[in-house]
Design a protein around this motif. Structure first.
Motif, PDB file in Angstrom:
ATOM      1  N   UNK A 271       0.987  -0.899   0.109  1.00  0.00           N
ATOM      2  CA  UNK A 271       0.066   0.070   0.383  1.00  0.00           C
ATOM      3  C   UNK A 271       0.767   1.373  -0.150  1.00  0.00           C
ATOM      4  N   UNK A 272       0.571   1.836  -1.193  1.00  0.00           N
ATOM      5  CA  UNK A 272       1.899   3.143  -1.118  1.00  0.00           C
ATOM      6  C   UNK A 272       0.845   4.249  -0.878  1.00  0.00           C
ATOM      7  N   UNK A 273       1.079   4.936   0.249  1.00  0.00           N
ATOM      8  CA  UNK A 273       0.939   5.929   1.535  1.00  0.00           C
ATOM      9  C   UNK A 273       1.908   7.512   0.344  1.00  0.00           C
ATOM     10  N   UNK A 274       1.331   7.722  -0.381  1.00  0.00           N
ATOM     11  CA  UNK A 274       1.957   9.233  -1.265  1.00  0.00           C
ATOM     12  C   UNK A 274       2.379  10.559  -0.510  1.00  0.00           C
ATOM     13  N   UNK A 275       3.669  11.115  -1.396  1.00  0.00           N
ATOM     14  CA  UNK A 275       3.726  12.335  -0.289  1.00  0.00           C
ATOM     15  C   UNK A 275       3.216  13.283  -0.876  1.00  0.00           C
ATOM     16  N   UNK A 276       3.050  12.771  -2.702  1.00  0.00           N
ATOM     17  CA  UNK A 276       2.068  14.199  -3.309  1.00  0.00           C
ATOM     18  C   UNK A 276       0.615  14.287  -2.647  1.00  0.00           C
ATOM     19  N   UNK A 277       0.067  12.986  -1.333  1.00  0.00           N
ATOM     20  CA  UNK A 277      -0.883  13.892  -1.520  1.00  0.00           C
ATOM     21  C   UNK A 277      -1.059  14.961  -0.097  1.00  0.00           C
ATOM     22  N   UNK A 278      -2.479  15.075   0.216  1.00  0.00           N
ATOM     23  CA  UNK A 278      -3.008  16.512   0.189  1.00  0.00           C
ATOM     24  C   UNK A 278      -2.548  16.771   1.718  1.00  0.00           C
ATOM     25  N   UNK A 279      -2.192  15.535   2.972  1.00  0.00           N
ATOM     26  CA  UNK A 279      -1.451  15.901   4.065  1.00  0.00           C
ATOM     27  C   UNK A 279       0.118  16.231   3.638  1.00  0.00           C
ATOM     28  N   UNK A 280       0.564  15.853   3.030  1.00  0.00           N
ATOM     29  CA  UNK A 280       1.926  16.158   2.652  1.00  0.00           C
ATOM     30  C   UNK A 280       3.168  14.562   3.843  1.00  0.00           C
ATOM     31  N   UNK A 281       4.205  15.395   3.528  1.00  0.00           N
ATOM     32  CA  UNK A 281       5.477  14.308   4.224  1.00  0.00           C
ATOM     33  C   UNK A 281       4.633  14.432   5.818  1.00  0.00           C
ATOM     34  N   UNK A 282       4.645  15.212   7.077  1.00  0.00           N
ATOM     35  CA  UNK A 282       3.915  14.768   7.675  1.00  0.00           C
ATOM     36  C   UNK A 282       3.861  13.655   8.256  1.00  0.00           C
ATOM     37  N   UNK A 283       2.517  13.458   7.153  1.00  0.00           N
ATOM     38  CA  UNK A 283       1.884  12.218   7.279  1.00  0.00           C
ATOM     39  C   UNK A 283       2.902  10.551   7.393  1.00  0.00           C
ATOM     40  N   UNK A 284       3.918  10.402   6.171  1.00  0.00           N
ATOM     41  CA  UNK A 284       4.524   9.915   6.426  1.00  0.00           C
ATOM     42  C   UNK A 284       5.535   9.392   7.535  1.00  0.00           C
ATOM     43  N   UNK A 285       6.283  10.463   7.903  1.00  0.00           N
ATOM     44  CA  UNK A 285       6.762  10.552   9.187  1.00  0.00           C
ATOM     45  C   UNK A 285       5.894   9.641  10.595  1.00  0.00           C
ATOM     46  N   UNK A 286       4.828  10.071  10.667  1.00  0.00           N
ATOM     47  CA  UNK A 286       3.658  10.004  11.353  1.00  0.00           C
ATOM     48  C   UNK A 286       3.619   8.350  11.024  1.00  0.00           C
ATOM     49  N   UNK A 287       3.136   7.533  10.163  1.00  0.00           N
ATOM     50  CA  UNK A 287       3.248   6.168   9.648  1.00  0.00           C
ATOM     51  C   UNK A 287       4.769   5.834  10.534  1.00  0.00           C
TER      52      UNK A 287
ATOM     53  N   UNK B 176      15.324   7.261  13.495  1.00  0.00           N
ATOM     54  CA  UNK B 176      16.044   7.773  12.699  1.00  0.00           C
ATOM     55  C   UNK B 176      16.055   6.181  11.385  1.00  0.00           C
ATOM     56  N   UNK B 177      14.519   5.879  11.270  1.00  0.00           N
ATOM     57  CA  UNK B 177      14.014   5.597  10.401  1.00  0.00           C
ATOM     58  C   UNK B 177      13.386   6.460   9.239  1.00  0.00           C
ATOM     59  N   UNK B 178      13.163   7.554   9.900  1.00  0.00           N
ATOM     60  CA  UNK B 178      12.544   8.436   8.514  1.00  0.00           C
ATOM     61  C   UNK B 178      13.333   8.574   7.724  1.00  0.00           C
ATOM     62  N   UNK B 179      13.059   9.224   6.434  1.00  0.00           N
ATOM     63  CA  UNK B 179      13.577   9.500   5.432  1.00  0.00           C
ATOM     64  C   UNK B 179      13.961  11.209   5.691  1.00  0.00           C
ATOM     65  N   UNK B 180      15.374  11.405   5.411  1.00  0.00           N
ATOM     66  CA  UNK B 180      15.739  12.616   5.611  1.00  0.00           C
ATOM     67  C   UNK B 180      15.039  13.393   4.836  1.00  0.00           C
ATOM     68  N   UNK B 181      14.433  13.007   3.462  1.00  0.00           N
ATOM     69  CA  UNK B 181      13.403  13.496   2.230  1.00  0.00           C
ATOM     70  C   UNK B 181      11.958  14.520   3.060  1.00  0.00           C
ATOM     71  N   UNK B 182      11.655  13.471   3.960  1.00  0.00           N
ATOM     72  CA  UNK B 182      10.472  13.927   4.494  1.00  0.00           C
ATOM     73  C   UNK B 182      10.179  14.619   5.638  1.00  0.00           C
ATOM     74  N   UNK B 183      11.763  14.583   6.183  1.00  0.00           N
ATOM     75  CA  UNK B 183      11.404  15.646   7.262  1.00  0.00           C
ATOM     76  C   UNK B 183      12.106  17.436   6.923  1.00  0.00           C
ATOM     77  N   UNK B 184      10.751  18.198   6.557  1.00  0.00           N
ATOM     78  CA  UNK B 184      10.680  19.536   6.429  1.00  0.00           C
ATOM     79  C   UNK B 184      10.684  20.128   7.254  1.00  0.00           C
TER      80      UNK B 184
END
Length: 256
Positions: free
Chosen positions: A32-48, A211-219
């Protein structure tokens, strides 16, 4: 986390507002892909990622995760314009959550393992997850085991960071409303396990989760312009909640 490349977009999942999708990857896995381009942005990926990591520390089953490298060329083969737009907006690193074949939604009329239900409730209260209600349980049963999914509505505090650094003490003291939680009736089990669950969340354990969170998602935000500084901020907020006066811990009265 392991990094794999998306090879095919299979189908959208339209149950939620962010339009996640089923994809296949070059490791032959289905996610299941959670997309960085979805309306909630990358902070949702960080929370996941953060909440799933905490869940594993607490022995709460949750699907494994990978980083999905998405080439926008895949959008060329999709007829749905909404999906095309989402893929094009999500080029790069996205979050993949292991697709559990044969899983099914949790039946609220059934009785889960009481201690596990208490741990799920404790996890949600600790991370301020507002999205595990009777209307939207976000629980699966897979091979006879309850699986907690969809953690993106947790850690609300980071959505305010663009306006300032925030206050960990405020998050620590924020109560948690368990009245609508699908497992709110297990508040007693959550309270009984509080001490040893909190003890598992040492500063080092929390840092390892971040440490598992991608640098790319940490705005970058004011006062935390680097990925490592943001990780430290997350640990500070979570540690403050762990060490506070437990205003957030569900009680039997709150769950009734």
């Amino acid at each position: 986390m392991e990094r794999v490349a998306v090879t095919r977009y299979v189908t959208p999942l339209r149950e939620g507002g962010s339009l996640p999708g089923i994809v296949e990857a070059d490791d032959l896995g289905t996610y299941v892909c959670k997309f960085r381009g979805a309306g909630q942005g990358t902070r949702v990926l960080v929370a996941e990622v953060v909440v799933a990591g905490i869940a594993r520390l607490l022995d709460v089953p949750t699907p494994e995760q990978v980083v999905l490298d998405l080439d926008p060329e895949i959008a060329r083969y999709e007829a749905d314009e909404e999906v095309q737009d989402l893929i094009n907006a999500s080029a790069g690193l996205n979050l993949g959550i292991d697709f559990l074949p044969g899983s099914f939604g949790y039946d609220p009329t059934s009785e889960p393992d009481a201690d596990l239900a208490g741990r799920v409730l404790w996890l949600d209260a600790f991370t301020a997850n507002v999205d595990r209600s009777w209307r939207n349980p976000n629980l699966l049963v897979w091979r006879g085991t309850l699986q907690a999914i969809d953690h993106g509505a947790s850690l609300y505090f980071h959505h305010s960071w663009p306006g300032g650094p925030g206050d960990p003490a405020r998050f620590a003291a924020q109560p948690y409303d368990a009245s609508e939680h699908i497992l709110g009736g297990y508040a007693g089990q959550a309270a009984a396990q509080d001490g040893h669950l909190a003890a598992r969340l040492t500063d080092d354990a929390l840092a390892a989760v971040l440490a598992d969170v991608c640098d790319d998602w940490l705005e970058p935000v004011p006062g935390a312009e680097s990925a490592d500084a943001l990780r430290e901020r997350y640990v500070a907020f979570l540690a403050a909640r762990r060490d506070g006066d437990r205003a957030w811990l569900p009680t039997a009265r709150a769950a009734s």
